[in-house]
Design a protein around this motif. Sequence first.
Motif, mmCIF file in Angstrom:
data_model
loop_
_atom_site.group_PDB
_atom_site.id
_atom_site.type_symbol
_atom_site.label_atom_id
_atom_site.label_comp_id
_atom_site.label_asym_id
_atom_site.label_seq_id
_atom_site.Cartn_x
_atom_site.Cartn_y
_atom_site.Cartn_z
ATOM 1 N N ALA A 253 -14.267 67.172 -36.675
ATOM 2 C CA ALA A 253 -13.352 66.508 -37.600
ATOM 3 C C ALA A 253 -13.811 65.072 -37.755
ATOM 4 O O ALA A 253 -14.200 64.435 -36.774
ATOM 5 C CB ALA A 253 -11.916 66.553 -37.078
ATOM 6 N N THR A 254 -13.803 64.568 -38.975
ATOM 7 C CA THR A 254 -14.115 63.154 -39.149
ATOM 8 C C THR A 254 -13.016 62.343 -38.481
ATOM 9 O O THR A 254 -11.863 62.771 -38.394
ATOM 10 C CB THR A 254 -14.227 62.777 -40.641
ATOM 11 N N CYS A 255 -13.395 61.194 -37.982
ATOM 12 C CA CYS A 255 -12.422 60.318 -37.335
ATOM 13 C C CYS A 255 -12.927 58.884 -37.421
ATOM 14 O O CYS A 255 -14.029 58.622 -37.913
ATOM 15 C CB CYS A 255 -12.196 60.723 -35.872
ATOM 16 N N PHE B 185 -17.408 61.373 -35.614
ATOM 17 C CA PHE B 185 -16.968 62.762 -35.651
ATOM 18 C C PHE B 185 -16.383 63.129 -34.303
ATOM 19 O O PHE B 185 -17.015 62.909 -33.275
ATOM 20 C CB PHE B 185 -18.139 63.705 -35.964
ATOM 21 N N LEU B 186 -15.209 63.692 -34.321
ATOM 22 C CA LEU B 186 -14.589 64.253 -33.138
ATOM 23 C C LEU B 186 -15.180 65.650 -33.006
ATOM 24 O O LEU B 186 -15.003 66.490 -33.889
ATOM 25 C CB LEU B 186 -13.079 64.302 -33.340
ATOM 26 N N THR B 187 -15.965 65.914 -31.945
ATOM 27 C CA THR B 187 -16.707 67.173 -31.856
ATOM 28 C C THR B 187 -16.164 68.127 -30.806
ATOM 29 O O THR B 187 -16.678 69.236 -30.661
ATOM 30 C CB THR B 187 -18.199 66.907 -31.563
ATOM 31 N N GLU B 188 -15.183 67.703 -30.073
ATOM 32 C CA GLU B 188 -14.555 68.563 -29.069
ATOM 33 C C GLU B 188 -13.193 67.959 -28.764
ATOM 34 O O GLU B 188 -13.049 66.738 -28.752
ATOM 35 C CB GLU B 188 -15.424 68.571 -27.813
ATOM 36 N N ILE B 189 -12.209 68.801 -28.511
ATOM 37 C CA ILE B 189 -10.874 68.274 -28.234
ATOM 38 C C ILE B 189 -10.140 69.230 -27.296
ATOM 39 O O ILE B 189 -10.359 70.437 -27.333
ATOM 40 C CB ILE B 189 -10.088 68.054 -29.544
ATOM 41 N N SER B 190 -9.314 68.652 -26.449
ATOM 42 C CA SER B 190 -8.429 69.420 -25.579
ATOM 43 C C SER B 190 -7.138 68.619 -25.428
ATOM 44 O O SER B 190 -7.007 67.527 -25.980
ATOM 45 C CB SER B 190 -9.074 69.659 -24.208
ATOM 46 N N LYS B 191 -6.211 69.129 -24.648
ATOM 47 C CA LYS B 191 -4.961 68.406 -24.426
ATOM 48 C C LYS B 191 -5.175 67.110 -23.647
ATOM 49 O O LYS B 191 -4.364 66.207 -23.721
ATOM 50 C CB LYS B 191 -3.974 69.280 -23.657
ATOM 51 N N ARG B 192 -6.292 67.010 -22.911
ATOM 52 C CA ARG B 192 -6.501 65.847 -22.060
ATOM 53 C C ARG B 192 -7.674 64.962 -22.468
ATOM 54 O O ARG B 192 -7.953 63.973 -21.798
ATOM 55 C CB ARG B 192 -6.698 66.311 -20.623
ATOM 56 N N HIS C 259 -2.007 62.993 -39.964
ATOM 57 C CA HIS C 259 -2.701 61.814 -39.457
ATOM 58 C C HIS C 259 -2.208 61.523 -38.045
ATOM 59 O O HIS C 259 -1.008 61.439 -37.811
ATOM 60 C CB HIS C 259 -2.455 60.612 -40.368
ATOM 61 N N VAL C 260 -3.146 61.428 -37.098
ATOM 62 C CA VAL C 260 -2.789 61.120 -35.716
ATOM 63 C C VAL C 260 -3.530 59.875 -35.251
ATOM 64 O O VAL C 260 -4.646 59.592 -35.701
ATOM 65 C CB VAL C 260 -3.081 62.297 -34.751
ATOM 66 N N ARG C 261 -2.889 59.128 -34.386
ATOM 67 C CA ARG C 261 -3.497 57.963 -33.720
ATOM 68 C C ARG C 261 -3.341 58.207 -32.231
ATOM 69 O O ARG C 261 -2.228 58.334 -31.731
ATOM 70 C CB ARG C 261 -2.791 56.674 -34.119
ATOM 71 N N LEU D 42 -9.401 52.473 -26.398
ATOM 72 C CA LEU D 42 -9.524 52.399 -27.851
ATOM 73 C C LEU D 42 -8.511 53.335 -28.496
ATOM 74 O O LEU D 42 -7.833 54.099 -27.812
ATOM 75 C CB LEU D 42 -10.952 52.740 -28.294
ATOM 76 N N THR D 43 -8.435 53.274 -29.814
ATOM 77 C CA THR D 43 -7.571 54.171 -30.579
ATOM 78 C C THR D 43 -8.446 55.065 -31.439
ATOM 79 O O THR D 43 -9.383 54.594 -32.077
ATOM 80 C CB THR D 43 -6.609 53.362 -31.477
ATOM 81 N N VAL D 44 -8.156 56.361 -31.440
ATOM 82 C CA VAL D 44 -8.858 57.320 -32.284
ATOM 83 C C VAL D 44 -7.903 57.721 -33.405
ATOM 84 O O VAL D 44 -6.756 58.086 -33.152
ATOM 85 C CB VAL D 44 -9.289 58.566 -31.490
ATOM 86 N N GLU D 45 -8.381 57.623 -34.640
ATOM 87 C CA GLU D 45 -7.599 58.024 -35.811
ATOM 88 C C GLU D 45 -8.266 59.243 -36.444
ATOM 89 O O GLU D 45 -9.477 59.220 -36.694
ATOM 90 C CB GLU D 45 -7.549 56.902 -36.840
ATOM 91 N N ALA D 46 -7.490 60.295 -36.675
ATOM 92 C CA ALA D 46 -8.035 61.511 -37.280
ATOM 93 C C ALA D 46 -6.920 62.259 -37.998
ATOM 94 O O ALA D 46 -5.743 61.963 -37.818
ATOM 95 C CB ALA D 46 -8.654 62.398 -36.203
#
Length: 91
Positions: free
Chosen positions: A18-20, A32-39, A68-70, A56-60
């Motif tokens: 996902a772009t971020c 690019f956010l290339t992997e994600i989990s709950k943690r 939209h999440v921060r 930092l803050t990640v926006e996607a």
Amino acid sequence: MAAPEEKRHTQRIQPFVATCRYVLGEERHSAFLTEISKRGGRIHTEVEPPAVGVVLTVEARLGRPATHVRLLATVRWARPAPRGGFLFGMS
């Protein structure tokens, strides 16, 4: 050779792209956010990644419909990416 021991405690969504943007103070960097989990997650960027320990803050935009999440995150590791650019992990 044995497979390396898995250190993750939560299931990750992979493949996932996902772009971020990640935000450091007044600076915003496309990535690019290339992997994600709950943690945590992994980001691919073309610029030098933040140092380990930096918050930092990640926006996607995630989900369907896209929302939209921060997310506030801490950099846990960083290294050059095999095909150029850099990767860093966050929690």
